[in-house]
Scaffold this motif. Structure first.
Motif, PDB file in Angstrom:
ATOM      1  N   GLY A  68       0.778  -1.221   0.000  1.00  0.00           N
ATOM      2  CA  GLY A  68       0.000   0.000   0.000  1.00  0.00           C
ATOM      3  C   GLY A  68       0.814   1.277   0.000  1.00  0.00           C
ATOM      4  N   PHE A  69       2.144   1.194   0.145  1.00  0.00           N
ATOM      5  CA  PHE A  69       2.986   2.391   0.112  1.00  0.00           C
ATOM      6  C   PHE A  69       3.233   2.836  -1.322  1.00  0.00           C
ATOM      7  CE2 PHE A  69       4.089   0.687   4.299  1.00  0.00           C
ATOM      8  CZ  PHE A  69       4.057   1.842   5.061  1.00  0.00           C
ATOM      9  N   TYR A  70       3.384   4.143  -1.513  1.00  0.00           N
ATOM     10  CA  TYR A  70       3.677   4.676  -2.842  1.00  0.00           C
ATOM     11  C   TYR A  70       4.440   5.991  -2.712  1.00  0.00           C
ATOM     12  CZ  TYR A  70      -0.467   7.594  -1.925  1.00  0.00           C
ATOM     13  OH  TYR A  70      -1.375   8.462  -1.362  1.00  0.00           O
ATOM     14  N   ASN A 113       6.040  13.280  -1.981  1.00  0.00           N
ATOM     15  CA  ASN A 113       5.410  12.685  -0.802  1.00  0.00           C
ATOM     16  C   ASN A 113       5.551  11.165  -0.771  1.00  0.00           C
ATOM     17  OD1 ASN A 113       4.495  15.174   0.141  1.00  0.00           O
ATOM     18  ND2 ASN A 113       2.573  15.024  -0.997  1.00  0.00           N
ATOM     19  N   ILE A 114       5.545  10.646   0.429  1.00  0.00           N
ATOM     20  CA  ILE A 114       5.380   9.212   0.652  1.00  0.00           C
ATOM     21  C   ILE A 114       3.950   8.998   1.125  1.00  0.00           C
ATOM     22  CG2 ILE A 114       6.031   7.254   2.077  1.00  0.00           C
ATOM     23  CD1 ILE A 114       8.088   7.847   0.032  1.00  0.00           C
ATOM     24  N   GLY A 115       3.239   8.069   0.498  1.00  0.00           N
ATOM     25  CA  GLY A 115       1.846   7.843   0.835  1.00  0.00           C
ATOM     26  C   GLY A 115       1.553   6.394   1.196  1.00  0.00           C
ATOM     27  N   GLU A 129      -0.605  11.082   3.084  1.00  0.00           N
ATOM     28  CA  GLU A 129       0.657  11.456   2.459  1.00  0.00           C
ATOM     29  C   GLU A 129       1.403  12.459   3.326  1.00  0.00           C
ATOM     30  OE1 GLU A 129       0.255  12.856  -1.532  1.00  0.00           O
ATOM     31  OE2 GLU A 129      -0.791  11.063  -2.233  1.00  0.00           O
ATOM     32  N   VAL A 130       2.717  12.399   3.275  1.00  0.00           N
ATOM     33  CA  VAL A 130       3.554  13.360   3.974  1.00  0.00           C
ATOM     34  C   VAL A 130       4.874  13.473   3.209  1.00  0.00           C
ATOM     35  CG1 VAL A 130       4.549  11.603   5.499  1.00  0.00           C
ATOM     36  CG2 VAL A 130       4.543  13.999   6.214  1.00  0.00           C
ATOM     37  N   GLY A 131       5.456  14.674   3.219  1.00  0.00           N
ATOM     38  CA  GLY A 131       6.728  14.834   2.531  1.00  0.00           C
ATOM     39  C   GLY A 131       7.131  16.283   2.368  1.00  0.00           C
ATOM     40  N   PRO A 132       8.335  16.511   1.864  1.00  0.00           N
ATOM     41  CA  PRO A 132       8.850  17.863   1.672  1.00  0.00           C
ATOM     42  C   PRO A 132       8.411  18.466   0.341  1.00  0.00           C
ATOM     43  CG  PRO A 132      10.521  16.291   1.065  1.00  0.00           C
ATOM     44  CD  PRO A 132       9.336  15.481   1.545  1.00  0.00           C
ATOM     45  N   TYR A 133       8.604  19.758   0.223  1.00  0.00           N
ATOM     46  CA  TYR A 133       8.377  20.424  -1.055  1.00  0.00           C
ATOM     47  C   TYR A 133       9.401  21.546  -1.234  1.00  0.00           C
ATOM     48  CZ  TYR A 133       6.085  24.393   1.299  1.00  0.00           C
ATOM     49  OH  TYR A 133       5.813  25.491   2.100  1.00  0.00           O
ATOM     50  N   ARG A 168      12.868  34.245  -3.432  1.00  0.00           N
ATOM     51  CA  ARG A 168      11.841  33.576  -4.232  1.00  0.00           C
ATOM     52  C   ARG A 168      11.655  32.115  -3.841  1.00  0.00           C
ATOM     53  NH1 ARG A 168      10.198  36.161  -8.965  1.00  0.00           N
ATOM     54  NH2 ARG A 168      11.297  38.099  -9.436  1.00  0.00           N
ATOM     55  N   TRP A 169      12.703  31.487  -3.311  1.00  0.00           N
ATOM     56  CA  TRP A 169      12.632  30.067  -3.001  1.00  0.00           C
ATOM     57  C   TRP A 169      12.001  29.811  -1.640  1.00  0.00           C
ATOM     58  CZ3 TRP A 169      13.746  26.098  -6.248  1.00  0.00           C
ATOM     59  CH2 TRP A 169      14.422  26.413  -7.431  1.00  0.00           C
ATOM     60  N   ASP A 170      11.201  28.779  -1.574  1.00  0.00           N
ATOM     61  CA  ASP A 170      10.634  28.341  -0.305  1.00  0.00           C
ATOM     62  C   ASP A 170      10.808  26.831  -0.221  1.00  0.00           C
ATOM     63  OD1 ASP A 170       9.379  28.404   2.136  1.00  0.00           O
ATOM     64  OD2 ASP A 170       7.350  28.470   1.333  1.00  0.00           O
ATOM     65  N   VAL A 171      11.078  26.354   0.965  1.00  0.00           N
ATOM     66  CA  VAL A 171      11.188  24.922   1.239  1.00  0.00           C
ATOM     67  C   VAL A 171      10.345  24.629   2.468  1.00  0.00           C
ATOM     68  CG1 VAL A 171      12.719  23.030   1.884  1.00  0.00           C
ATOM     69  CG2 VAL A 171      13.490  24.743   0.238  1.00  0.00           C
ATOM     70  N   GLY A 172       9.570  23.573   2.415  1.00  0.00           N
ATOM     71  CA  GLY A 172       8.711  23.253   3.547  1.00  0.00           C
ATOM     72  C   GLY A 172       8.301  21.801   3.548  1.00  0.00           C
ATOM     73  N   ALA A 173       7.238  21.505   4.282  1.00  0.00           N
ATOM     74  CA  ALA A 173       6.724  20.142   4.375  1.00  0.00           C
ATOM     75  C   ALA A 173       5.207  20.190   4.393  1.00  0.00           C
ATOM     76  CB  ALA A 173       7.244  19.447   5.632  1.00  0.00           C
ATOM     77  N   GLY A 174       4.609  19.118   3.925  1.00  0.00           N
ATOM     78  CA  GLY A 174       3.154  19.050   3.873  1.00  0.00           C
ATOM     79  C   GLY A 174       2.637  17.701   4.310  1.00  0.00           C
ATOM     80  N   ILE A 175       1.362  17.687   4.668  1.00  0.00           N
ATOM     81  CA  ILE A 175       0.682  16.451   5.065  1.00  0.00           C
ATOM     82  C   ILE A 175      -0.724  16.501   4.491  1.00  0.00           C
ATOM     83  CG2 ILE A 175      -0.096  17.429   7.277  1.00  0.00           C
ATOM     84  CD1 ILE A 175       0.264  14.614   8.460  1.00  0.00           C
ATOM     85  N   GLY A 176      -1.246  15.354   4.075  1.00  0.00           N
ATOM     86  CA  GLY A 176      -2.570  15.343   3.475  1.00  0.00           C
ATOM     87  C   GLY A 176      -3.286  14.016   3.680  1.00  0.00           C
TER      88      GLY A 176
END
Length: 229
Positions: A68-70, A113-115, A129-133, A168-176
């Motif tokens: 189930g991981f992707y 992301n890793i989901g 899902e969670v991961g950097p951007y 202009r550059w941004d780096v962060g993390a997200g979750i969904g």
């Protein structure tokens, strides 16, 4: 801009090569975003209110094993920013003093992301899902308003005095999270940027001995629909 395209292409190529043995599932999504900014000056935190915008994206899903991981790299167009208001009712001030500031930012954003997807039935599933951007701000506006409706308007990313940032550059993390019905899904998520937009910006220190320490970081919620091909 060319640098962002090269970085995005390299990351996508790396992710694709690492799972090249799997056939990807492609997807598109359209979201309503509610963005805000953590804005601080020295020990004072500004009370900001959200800006409403859109977040549009395309992506792919590469299965990792059979549990189930992707892996889900993508590319999004994302609107961010915030509004700052000052309540000065009952205070005797000049009408020309600023009562509202509005910042609208436009980013190209690359999440990786890793989901994990749980199958609930033949038609329903839920995924996390969670991961950097990494994101590149290609445009932005900063508007100041006063009681005379005499607004001050400038570009965010540039050298003009008064503009919030040259970063202009941004780096962060997200979750969904997403609820799937066959190929259609309803999704919601949160993203938080780690880059201080004021770094290298056009804010000027006050005309005093006070040391100016100002920080602004992006954050946003989003909710919307998507489709997996």
């Amino acid at each position: 801009m060319k640098r962002f395209v090269l970085v995005a292409a390299a990351l996508l190529a790396s992710a694709t090569m690492s799972v090249a043995q799997n056939r990807p599932t492609f997807r598109v999504d359209a979201n309503l975003s509610v963005s805000n900014q953590d804005s601080k000056r020295n020990d004072f935190t500004y009370n900001t209110v959200p800006n409403v915008g859109v977040r549009l994206g395309v992506g792919a899903e590469f299965q990792l094993g059979s549990k189930g991981f992707y892996l889900a790299p993508g590319l999004n167009y994302s609107m961010k920013g915030s509004i700052t208001k000052w309540n000065r009712d009952g205070i005797n001030i000049e009408p020309s003093y600023i009562k509202e500031e509005s910042t609208r930012l436009h980013y190209l954003q690359l999440p990786i992301n890793i989901g994990y997807r749980f199958t609930l039935s033949d038609d329903f599933a839920i995924s996390f899902e969670v991961g950097p951007y990494a994101a590149y701000g290609f445009s932005g506006t900063h508007i100041q308003k006063n009681s005379l409706n005499d607004g001050y308007h400038t570009q965010v990313f540039g050298d003009i005095i008064g503009g919030p940032s040259k970063t202009r550059w941004d780096v962060g993390a997200g979750i969904g999270v997403a609820l799937h019905y066959k190929r259609t899904y309803l999704q919601a998520g949160y993203e938080h940027g780690f880059i201080d937009m004021v770094r290298g910006g056009a804010y000027q220190p006050p005309l005093s001995d006070e040391t100016l320490h100002k920080t602004i970081c992006n954050r946003s919620f989003f909710v919307g629909l998507g489709y997996r091909f």
